[in-house]
Motif scaffolding. Structure first.
Motif, short mmCIF file in Angstrom:
data_model
loop_
_atom_site.label_atom_id
_atom_site.label_comp_id
_atom_site.label_asym_id
_atom_site.label_seq_id
_atom_site.Cartn_x
_atom_site.Cartn_y
_atom_site.Cartn_z
N GLY A 95 0.82 -1.20 0.00
CA GLY A 95 0.00 0.00 0.00
C GLY A 95 0.86 1.25 0.00
O GLY A 95 2.04 1.22 -0.35
N GLN A 96 0.28 2.34 0.41
CA GLN A 96 1.01 3.60 0.47
C GLN A 96 2.06 3.55 1.57
O GLN A 96 1.91 2.86 2.57
CB GLN A 96 0.04 4.76 0.72
CG GLN A 96 -0.95 5.00 -0.42
CD GLN A 96 -1.89 6.15 -0.12
OE1 GLN A 96 -1.97 6.61 1.00
NE2 GLN A 96 -2.58 6.61 -1.15
N ASN A 97 3.15 4.31 1.35
CA ASN A 97 4.26 4.38 2.30
C ASN A 97 4.91 3.02 2.54
O ASN A 97 5.55 2.80 3.57
CB ASN A 97 3.77 4.97 3.64
CG ASN A 97 3.16 6.35 3.47
OD1 ASN A 97 3.65 7.14 2.67
ND2 ASN A 97 2.09 6.62 4.21
N GLY A 98 4.71 2.09 1.59
CA GLY A 98 5.34 0.78 1.71
C GLY A 98 4.69 -0.14 2.73
O GLY A 98 5.17 -1.25 2.96
N ARG A 99 3.59 0.31 3.33
CA ARG A 99 2.92 -0.54 4.33
C ARG A 99 1.98 -1.51 3.62
O ARG A 99 1.18 -1.10 2.77
CB ARG A 99 2.12 0.33 5.32
CG ARG A 99 3.00 1.27 6.11
CD ARG A 99 2.20 2.01 7.15
NE ARG A 99 1.66 1.10 8.15
CZ ARG A 99 0.91 1.50 9.18
NH1 ARG A 99 0.60 2.78 9.31
NH2 ARG A 99 0.45 0.62 10.05
N PRO A 100 2.06 -2.79 3.96
CA PRO A 100 1.23 -3.77 3.26
C PRO A 100 -0.24 -3.66 3.64
O PRO A 100 -0.59 -3.25 4.75
CB PRO A 100 1.82 -5.11 3.70
CG PRO A 100 2.46 -4.81 5.02
CD PRO A 100 2.96 -3.41 4.94
N ILE A 101 -1.10 -4.03 2.69
CA ILE A 101 -2.54 -4.14 2.93
C ILE A 101 -2.89 -5.62 2.91
O ILE A 101 -2.57 -6.33 1.95
CB ILE A 101 -3.34 -3.39 1.85
CG1 ILE A 101 -2.95 -1.91 1.81
CG2 ILE A 101 -4.84 -3.53 2.09
CD1 ILE A 101 -3.58 -1.16 0.65
N TYR A 102 -3.52 -6.09 3.97
CA TYR A 102 -3.87 -7.50 4.08
C TYR A 102 -5.35 -7.70 3.79
O TYR A 102 -6.19 -6.87 4.18
CB TYR A 102 -3.53 -8.03 5.47
CG TYR A 102 -2.05 -7.98 5.79
CD1 TYR A 102 -1.19 -8.95 5.29
CD2 TYR A 102 -1.52 -6.97 6.58
CE1 TYR A 102 0.18 -8.91 5.57
CE2 TYR A 102 -0.16 -6.91 6.86
CZ TYR A 102 0.68 -7.89 6.37
OH TYR A 102 2.02 -7.84 6.65
N TYR A 103 -5.70 -8.82 3.14
CA TYR A 103 -7.08 -9.12 2.77
C TYR A 103 -7.53 -10.43 3.41
O TYR A 103 -6.75 -11.39 3.54
CB TYR A 103 -7.23 -9.20 1.25
CG TYR A 103 -6.88 -7.91 0.54
CD1 TYR A 103 -7.81 -6.88 0.43
CD2 TYR A 103 -5.60 -7.71 0.02
CE1 TYR A 103 -7.48 -5.69 -0.19
CE2 TYR A 103 -5.26 -6.52 -0.61
CZ TYR A 103 -6.21 -5.51 -0.71
OH TYR A 103 -5.88 -4.32 -1.32
#
Length: 592
Positions: free
Chosen positions: A327-335
């Motif tokens: 995601g943004q700023n290199g932070r992962p988005i988990y689903y």
């Protein structure tokens, strides 16, 4: 070497700015075993020299080292670079001498390319050993060194425990309130005993991040128990392990006015079986044992409960793949799994069809969203399927990966069991069948094997036997009476894993009362005795046939039956066997 927090290091840093900077940098580092092992080994030469306790002509440098912890031993260690990997790395980096104390053999080179770390039970050769035999195990050498030090008045053997303080306070609402009050005049004051227990307020909101107790003035603001001045309650709460570290004792007398009733505790304790995941086996088990000792001292547990659990079983975790994208700023988005469609080994978001990364299966974690909602499982498959799949997939001490395909396969099997039950209920009640004894014999074997599996935590082995017995029953041509007995017994054996389905089968077969109230089936020992055995027949090493004969048949009679078998006669094609070897109950070998 000494720790950056050692009193000597703190004294020396007062007059040495470079040393002070080094120590402060070390104090910022991690303190876990993994962090210490992987961190770069750093040292600072204090300039001090000390004499070797065994050889006073040998002077050793004193270094401050970032991998020495103040809470381990005395915060000062005697380096042994030849036989400790961290010390070897440190000594190599700072060009310090590395002297081998022991070698794998008498003629081995004392110059090492890496640290030589044998097992403590392995005998090694001591390079000019100072005490005891030249060939010793590590444990023998440790005892010899301790004896040498004590005899010469230069040291004493002690036992040190690598146990740290339990940080049990948390900035959370849920958890037992810590019953202390902060007073500007009196400091930290314990709450009066008559005001205990301190209960959490119910009228809290979680709209704002942080601990809602900090924003609850009518609960937080109070009077000092000591001087009566306005004060504030402690808003940190205790780790929830505090509750569960002694609740097993409360179960012995849940309605007692005191923490426990000693007569009840004496009767019920100890806990026969402790079951938990690996993190509980480390932390919760440790805390519970601490509580048991404390409660014994305070008169709340009998002496026998100082070790409160008689047996420990550590179960594996339920795991699942992780679905994510950056995601943004290199932070992962988990689903969540239900947000994803799987196709050809890839994962796609249902909402827009875009592909997401699949991370190999890991322990279910709320922070990674790789959890499956139990309500979704129950609505799709039912609770019985969930239990059956998890218990059947692997031994309970190992992890089990939750997969939709695995759940579907379990669901289909349970559907087949119900269809089999329905078919048996519609059979002609008076029609004669064939193979009643064979079916009932397999039923008693299943009772024996499933019982052993359940009692020994071998649930997957028990379920494997249930799969096999279900297949046997589905192919059986036995009478209605025998098949009804078999399906009702199957339901009883399945009941611990699939209680709902088991009750339905029991009711469908007109069983008396509830299946949960029926006595557990007991295997008939007479039905477990094999009256016959099937033996393969090999001709010149190749399997050509098999025969079923009584278990007590003589070798001579088995040979006659084997040589008269039609398949064997065809294979012999008129030839006379050179030798016939009968291994009773196992095999018949024919040599041409």
């Amino acid at each position: 070497g000494i720790s950056p927090d050692h009193p000597l290091a703190k004294q020396l840093e007062k007059d040495n700015a470079e040393m002070l900077a080094f120590n402060e940098d070390c104090r910022k580092g991690g303190t876990t075993a993994e962090e210490i092992e992987t961190a770069e080994k750093k040292g600072f030469d204090t300039g001090l020299r000390v004499r070797h306790p065994f050889d006073t002509s040998w002077e050793l440098p004193v270094y401050i080292a970032n991998f020495i912890m103040m809470d381990y031993g005395t915060g000062a260690i005697f380096g042994c670079p030849a036989h400790d990997e961290r010390d070897f790395e440190f000594a190599t980096k700072y060009a310090l001498p590395i002297t081998s104390t022991y070698l794998p053999s008498e003629d081995a080179s004392p110059k090492l390319e890496e640290a030589y770390v044998p097992a403590k039970t392995e005998k090694v050769f001591y390079n000019g050993g100072f005490a005891g035999e030249q060939w010793q195990t590590g444990n023998e050498a440790i005892n010899a060194a301790i004896a040498f030090c004590e005899e010469n008045g230069i040291g004493q053997g002690v036992t040190k425990y690598r146990l740290r303080d339990w940080g049990l306070s948390r900035q959370r609402y849920w958890g037992c309130p810590i019953p202390v009050v902060h007073c500007s005049d009196c400091g930290v004051v314990p709450e009066k005993k008559e005001n205990l227990p301190i209960e959490l307020p119910y009228d809290v909101t979680f709209d704002t991040p942080g601990n809602p107790l900090d924003r609850h003035p009518t609960w937080r603001n109070c009077s000092c128990p000591k001087c009566g001045s306005p004060a504030q309650r402690e808003t940190d709460t205790m780790d929830t392990f505090v509750d569960s570290s002694w609740y097993f004792a409360r179960f012995t007398s849940p309605n007692a006015e005191t923490p426990v009733d000693m007569a009840d505790a004496e009767y019920w304790m100890n806990v026969d079986q402790y079951i938990g995941g690996i993190e509980h086996a480390i932390l919760h088990l440790l805390y519970s044992r601490f509580f048991a000792r404390a409660m014994k001292i305070t008169g709340n547990l009998p002496a026998k409960a100082i070790e409160p659990f008689d047996a420990l079983f550590t179960q594996g975790m339920v795991t699942h793949a992780i679905y994510k994208r950056d995601g943004q700023n290199g932070r992962p988005i988990y689903y969540y799994p239900e947000q994803v469609d799987l196709k050809d080994g890839k994962a796609f978001l249902k909402e827009d069809g875009s592909e997401v990364d699949i991370i190999p299966s890991a322990k279910m974690s709320k922070s990674k969203n790789n959890v499956v909602d139990p309500l979704n499982i129950i609505s799709a498959f039912g609770a019985d399927t969930a239990r059956w799949f998890v218990l059947s997939d692997s031994p309970p001490e190992r992890d089990v990966e939750w997969t939709a395909s695995g759940a579907e396969a379990s669901f289909k099997h349970l559907g087949r069991v119900w269809s089999l039950c329905d078919k048996i209920s519609t059979m002609d009640k008076d029609a004669k069948g064939a193979g009643d004894e064979d079916l009932l014999r397999e039923m008693h074997k299943a009772i024996r094997d499933v019982t052993l599996g359940v009692e020994s935590f071998g649930f997957n082995a028990a379920i494997a036997k249930l799969y096999g017995f279900t297949a046997t029953l589905s192919k059986s041509k036995a009478s209605h009476s025998a098949q009804k007995q078999a399906i009702m017994t199957l339901a009883q054996l399945m009941a611990p894993m699939t209680p709902h389905l088991a009750e339905d089968i029991w009711a469908h077969q007109l069983g008396e009362g509830l299946i949960i109230d029926a006595p557990w089936p007991v295997a008939d020992e007479a039905m477990l005795v094999e009256n016959s055995v099937t033996m393969p027949i090999q001709i010149n090493g190749k399997r050509r046939a098999e025969i079923t004969v009584p278990t007590d048949m003589s070798k001579e009679e088995v040979e006659k039956v084997a040589l008269s078998d039609e398949a064997v006669l065809r294979s012999l094609d008129g030839a006379t066997p050179k030798k016939v070897i009968v291994v009773p109950g196992r095999i018949v070998n024919v040599v041409l």
